[in-house]
Design a protein around this motif. Structure first.
Motif, short mmCIF file in Angstrom:
data_model
loop_
_atom_site.label_atom_id
_atom_site.label_comp_id
_atom_site.label_asym_id
_atom_site.label_seq_id
_atom_site.Cartn_x
_atom_site.Cartn_y
_atom_site.Cartn_z
N VAL A 174 -2.43 -9.35 -2.46
CA VAL A 174 -1.25 -9.29 -1.61
C VAL A 174 -0.82 -7.83 -1.44
N ALA A 175 -0.72 -7.40 -0.19
CA ALA A 175 -0.20 -6.07 0.13
C ALA A 175 1.32 -6.18 0.24
N ALA A 176 2.02 -5.59 -0.73
CA ALA A 176 3.48 -5.62 -0.78
C ALA A 176 3.98 -4.18 -0.81
N LEU A 177 3.65 -3.43 0.22
CA LEU A 177 3.80 -1.97 0.22
C LEU A 177 5.01 -1.48 1.01
N GLU A 178 5.51 -2.28 1.92
CA GLU A 178 6.62 -1.93 2.81
C GLU A 178 6.39 -0.55 3.43
N GLY A 179 7.37 0.36 3.43
CA GLY A 179 7.21 1.64 4.12
C GLY A 179 6.05 2.47 3.62
N TYR A 180 5.67 2.26 2.36
CA TYR A 180 4.59 3.06 1.77
C TYR A 180 3.22 2.65 2.28
N GLY A 181 3.16 1.54 3.02
CA GLY A 181 1.90 1.19 3.66
C GLY A 181 1.45 2.25 4.64
N ALA A 182 2.39 3.06 5.13
CA ALA A 182 2.05 4.13 6.07
C ALA A 182 1.28 5.27 5.42
N THR A 183 1.20 5.27 4.09
CA THR A 183 0.48 6.34 3.39
C THR A 183 -0.97 5.97 3.11
N ILE A 184 -1.40 4.76 3.49
CA ILE A 184 -2.76 4.28 3.24
C ILE A 184 -3.46 4.11 4.57
N ALA A 185 -4.67 4.60 4.68
CA ALA A 185 -5.37 4.67 5.97
C ALA A 185 -5.43 3.32 6.68
N GLN A 186 -5.75 2.25 5.96
CA GLN A 186 -5.99 0.98 6.64
C GLN A 186 -4.71 0.27 7.10
N THR A 187 -3.55 0.73 6.66
CA THR A 187 -2.28 0.15 7.12
C THR A 187 -1.35 1.19 7.73
N LYS A 188 -1.86 2.37 8.00
CA LYS A 188 -1.02 3.50 8.41
C LYS A 188 -0.19 3.21 9.65
N ARG A 189 -0.75 2.50 10.62
CA ARG A 189 -0.04 2.26 11.87
C ARG A 189 0.60 0.88 11.95
N ARG A 190 0.55 0.14 10.86
CA ARG A 190 1.20 -1.17 10.86
C ARG A 190 2.70 -1.07 10.62
N VAL A 191 3.14 0.01 10.01
CA VAL A 191 4.54 0.15 9.66
C VAL A 191 4.96 1.60 9.82
N LEU A 192 6.21 1.82 10.22
CA LEU A 192 6.74 3.16 10.36
C LEU A 192 7.78 3.38 9.27
N PRO A 193 7.65 4.43 8.45
CA PRO A 193 8.64 4.68 7.40
C PRO A 193 9.86 5.40 7.97
N LEU A 194 10.98 4.70 8.03
CA LEU A 194 12.21 5.25 8.57
C LEU A 194 13.18 5.49 7.42
N TYR A 195 13.69 6.72 7.32
CA TYR A 195 14.54 7.08 6.20
C TYR A 195 15.98 6.62 6.40
N SER A 196 16.58 6.14 5.31
CA SER A 196 18.00 5.82 5.27
C SER A 196 18.56 6.45 4.00
N LEU A 197 19.74 7.04 4.09
CA LEU A 197 20.31 7.81 2.97
C LEU A 197 21.64 7.21 2.54
N MET A 198 22.01 7.48 1.27
CA MET A 198 23.22 6.89 0.69
C MET A 198 23.96 7.87 -0.19
N VAL A 199 25.25 7.59 -0.38
CA VAL A 199 26.08 8.31 -1.35
C VAL A 199 26.85 7.28 -2.17
N ALA A 200 27.26 7.68 -3.38
CA ALA A 200 28.15 6.86 -4.20
C ALA A 200 29.27 7.75 -4.71
#
Length: 418
Positions: free
Chosen positions: A195-221
């Motif tokens: 099972v590939a459970a990579l979410e945004g990090y799938g974009a760092t692997i050649a065979q899933t690079k274009r299946r997902v786009l890693p979009l950054y979201s930022l937070m403060v507390a």
């Protein structure tokens, strides 16, 4: 592959069904390192593709089944965490989405009317007398959301999965996989089901690079705030909050009375790059603090005690999916677009049913077997992703100026699953 919530819930559910299974999780960093441990803590019924969009693609019955599954999953996460002894500050307080302009108020009324037409949600329309955000005409209250401490949930679930007998190999980088085998930087693993459970990090692997786009979201507390301040804000314990703008913001009242608050605004990086330095953008952090003061002018000076960020996974059509091929044993789940804290649990239960060949209501949901198109190659991906960010900012400005629903947002709606 991946020891975030998708991988961990899948392992947990598999071992509940078949305790004799040998389950291994491969994780590049530590369990929960990615979006699973860094999110805004909304365990909500939100699905990245709207119910209307799902109805157009899959039919009304399928769309409503998906919505009902998401609503019930909010309670399922709380029940599963309690049963496993995971203390993650789960509190089902619902979400308040403020309407801070006439345009947002009309949109809020339409949202409630549409939900009533589907007959699944219990959305409420609150008048201005019940909310204390600046310029609020009212709000939409959605009871189908719980406040959660995400890192406590994912790390607790990792401990539970290990107690069930699974093995988690942290600091192990997956390089590629084929039916029956996964190649890592520390050797290979053979398995009948992968099972590939990579979410945004799938974009760092050649065979899933274009299946997902890693979009950054930022937070403060922030620092913990007095109860009197929270009373003045009108936010109860367990509640999460946002407003009706197009450039997404999200907040929660934590168990120890902090504001945990985040939003989009960080740009997409060339080649779907993911780097530690992208987790912190001072301009975005400053904007989040300014947004809080604009939203709640009754706030005192805020001390930002924690600030962080990370990538979430966006499929090309903004439609999350679960897939499994019994012939090859290959499966996957993801594309949550930031709505994964509850959706991962639904994915794990669904994958467990698919892998153990059970025909259930979950395996018949419309996201099962959905295939999103691939993202365009660079430079189109870079231009399009960052243009979308600019467009949402412009849409909010357009509505402030014209007092009407944004034409820009309408033009973008087909690209983002709405």
């Amino acid at each position: 592959m991946g020891a975030g919530l998708t991988g961990l819930w899948t392992a947990h559910e598999l071992l509940k069904r078949e305790p004799s299974l040998r389950v291994t999780l491969l994780e590049k960093n530590i369990a929960g390192f990615g979006a699973s441990g860094r999110n805004g803590g909304w365990c909500s019924a939100l699905f990245p593709a709207s119910t209307r969009s799902l109805e157009k693609q899959h039919g009304r019955d399928a769309a409503l089944a998906m919505r009902r599954a998401m609503v019930s999953t909010v309670d399922e996460v709380g029940a599963a965490a309690a049963a496993a002894g995971i203390d993650c500050d789960y509190a089902r307080g619902g979400t308040v989405v403020f309407a801070r302009s006439d345009t947002q108020w009309r949109a809020a009324q339409h949202e409630v009317d549409e939900a009533r037409g589907y007959g699944v949600d219990a959305l409420e329309l609150w008048g201005a007398e019940r909310v204390y955000a600046r310029d609020a005409r009212g709000a939409v209250y959605d009871p189908a959301c719980a406040r959660v401490h995400p890192a406590a949930l994912v790390r607790g679930l990792a401990r539970v999965v290990e107690q069930q007998g699974a093995v988690i190999h942290e600091h192990t980088t997956v390089e590629k996989w084929t039916p029956g085998a996964v190649q890592t930087d520390r050797g290979s693993v053979r398995a009948r089901h992968i099972v590939a459970a990579l979410e945004g990090y799938g974009a760092t692997i050649a065979q899933t690079k274009r299946r997902v786009l890693p979009l950054y979201s930022l937070m403060v507390a922030t620092q913990p705030l007095d109860d009197a301040v929270w009373d003045a804000m009108g936010i109860a314990h367990g509640q999460t909050f946002a407003d009706g703008r197009h450039l997404v913001i999200y907040g929660q009242r934590t168990a120890d009375n902090r504001i945990a608050f985040g939003g989009r605004g960080a740009r997409y990086h060339w080649g779907s790059a993911i780097r530690p330095e992208y987790d912190r953008v001072e301009r975005v952090f400053d904007h989040l603090v300014a947004t809080l003061h604009d939203l709640f002018p009754q706030l005192p000076a805020l001390e930002i005690e924690h600030a962080w960020g990370g990538p979430l996974g966006v499929p090309r059509d903004w439609h999350a999916s679960v897939t499994y091929d019994p012939a090859t044993g290959l499966g996957s789940a993801g594309g949550y677009v930031g709505d994964g804290l509850s959706t991962t649990n639904l994915a794990g239960r669904t994958l467990a049913d698919l892998i153990t060949r059970r025909d259930t209501e979950l395996t018949r949901l419309p996201w099962v077997g959905h295939r999103s198109p691939s993202w365009e190659p660079e430079p189109l991906r870079f231009v399009g992703a960052n243009a979308g960010l600019v467009a949402m900012t412009a849409a909010d400005a357009e509505e402030r100026i014209t007092g009407r629903s944004s034409l820009i947002a309408r033009a973008m709606s087909g690209l983002i699953g709405h």
